[in-house]
Design a protein around this motif. Sequence first.
Motif, short mmCIF file in Angstrom:
data_model
loop_
_atom_site.label_atom_id
_atom_site.label_comp_id
_atom_site.label_asym_id
_atom_site.label_seq_id
_atom_site.Cartn_x
_atom_site.Cartn_y
_atom_site.Cartn_z
N TRP A 97 5.40 2.21 9.92
CA TRP A 97 5.32 2.04 8.47
C TRP A 97 4.13 1.13 8.10
CZ3 TRP A 97 7.32 5.40 5.52
CH2 TRP A 97 8.52 6.02 5.82
N GLU A 98 3.90 0.10 8.93
CA GLU A 98 2.76 -0.80 8.67
C GLU A 98 1.44 -0.04 8.77
OE1 GLU A 98 3.31 -3.90 11.54
OE2 GLU A 98 5.13 -4.63 10.55
N TRP A 99 1.31 0.78 9.79
CA TRP A 99 0.09 1.57 9.96
C TRP A 99 -0.09 2.53 8.79
CZ3 TRP A 99 -1.14 6.75 10.49
CH2 TRP A 99 -2.45 7.02 10.90
N LEU A 100 0.99 3.22 8.42
CA LEU A 100 0.92 4.17 7.31
C LEU A 100 0.54 3.48 6.00
CD1 LEU A 100 3.98 6.43 8.10
CD2 LEU A 100 1.58 7.15 8.05
N ALA A 101 1.04 2.27 5.79
CA ALA A 101 0.75 1.54 4.55
C ALA A 101 -0.74 1.19 4.44
CB ALA A 101 1.59 0.27 4.48
N ARG A 102 -1.42 1.05 5.58
CA ARG A 102 -2.84 0.72 5.57
C ARG A 102 -3.74 1.94 5.39
NH1 ARG A 102 -1.11 -2.37 10.08
NH2 ARG A 102 -2.15 -0.90 11.46
N GLN A 103 -3.19 3.13 5.42
CA GLN A 103 -3.99 4.34 5.33
C GLN A 103 -4.37 4.65 3.89
OE1 GLN A 103 -5.07 5.60 8.27
NE2 GLN A 103 -3.92 3.77 8.90
N PRO A 104 -5.57 5.20 3.67
CA PRO A 104 -5.97 5.56 2.31
C PRO A 104 -5.03 6.64 1.74
CG PRO A 104 -7.73 6.07 3.91
CD PRO A 104 -6.58 5.50 4.66
N GLY A 106 -1.89 6.22 1.10
CA GLY A 106 -0.51 5.88 1.38
C GLY A 106 0.12 6.72 2.47
N ALA A 107 1.42 6.49 2.66
CA ALA A 107 2.16 7.11 3.75
C ALA A 107 2.21 8.63 3.63
CB ALA A 107 3.57 6.53 3.81
N SER A 108 2.49 9.14 2.44
CA SER A 108 2.64 10.59 2.28
C SER A 108 1.35 11.33 2.61
CB SER A 108 3.08 10.93 0.85
OG SER A 108 4.38 10.47 0.63
N ARG A 112 0.93 13.88 5.78
CA ARG A 112 0.50 15.28 5.58
C ARG A 112 -0.75 15.58 6.39
NH1 ARG A 112 2.24 14.34 0.09
NH2 ARG A 112 0.11 13.80 -0.49
N ARG A 113 -1.71 14.63 6.39
CA ARG A 113 -2.94 14.83 7.15
C ARG A 113 -2.65 14.94 8.65
NH1 ARG A 113 -5.43 10.40 5.77
NH2 ARG A 113 -5.03 9.35 7.74
N LEU A 114 -1.78 14.06 9.17
CA LEU A 114 -1.44 14.09 10.59
C LEU A 114 -0.73 15.40 10.97
CD1 LEU A 114 -0.19 10.42 11.05
CD2 LEU A 114 -2.23 11.45 12.10
N VAL A 115 0.19 15.84 10.12
CA VAL A 115 0.90 17.09 10.40
C VAL A 115 -0.05 18.27 10.37
CG1 VAL A 115 2.65 18.69 9.51
CG2 VAL A 115 3.16 16.24 9.67
N ASP A 116 -0.93 18.32 9.37
CA ASP A 116 -1.88 19.43 9.28
C ASP A 116 -2.81 19.46 10.49
OD1 ASP A 116 -0.85 20.42 6.92
OD2 ASP A 116 -2.32 19.39 5.65
N GLU A 117 -3.25 18.29 10.92
CA GLU A 117 -4.13 18.21 12.10
C GLU A 117 -3.39 18.69 13.35
OE1 GLU A 117 -6.01 14.62 14.70
OE2 GLU A 117 -6.33 14.52 12.53
N ALA A 118 -2.15 18.26 13.53
CA ALA A 118 -1.37 18.68 14.70
C ALA A 118 -1.09 20.18 14.65
CB ALA A 118 -0.06 17.90 14.76
#
Length: 159
Positions: A97-104, A106-108, A112-118
């Motif tokens: 959650w901490e890592w996701l909060a730092r992403q441009p 936000g978490a959602s 979505r970007r990680l899932v699409d890439e995978a």
Amino acid sequence: MPSSTSESTLTAFAGFRRIASGPRSQVIAELRKHRAHDDDAQPFVFDDSTGERLDPRSARRRASNGSRRSDEQATRSVGRPKLGVVAREVTLLPRHWEWLARQPGGASVALRRLVDEARHVHADRDAQRAAREATYRFMTAIAGDLPGFEGSDPCPLRR
């Protein structure tokens, strides 16, 4: 992967003989003809994309209700229909959650970007696995009771 289209392709068998294959509506029509000529044999109907065995009666009902269902779904407007957003729960550790909060974004957006890439990176492997699973489901349904199906020689489809 499961087929979500209303006009999926099916294949029907009477014993080991293929009696119909093609779009759902075409196979249902052939099943009606077959039933008129052969009342004793209960046909096997399979979804070509998943290998799942379908109940011929439910396949007929789905074929007749398909257009009505899609109209009902189009009139319902819950959530954000343009995006097709579905809210579900995700359980992560605090460090995630901490890592996701730092992403441009936000978490959602990050998820979505990680899932699409995978999905992109593993598309071939996922398609092979889905085809292998569909084939095994079909083979088990059509030939699972035959002698030697689960013999000492392991089935290469289950790897």
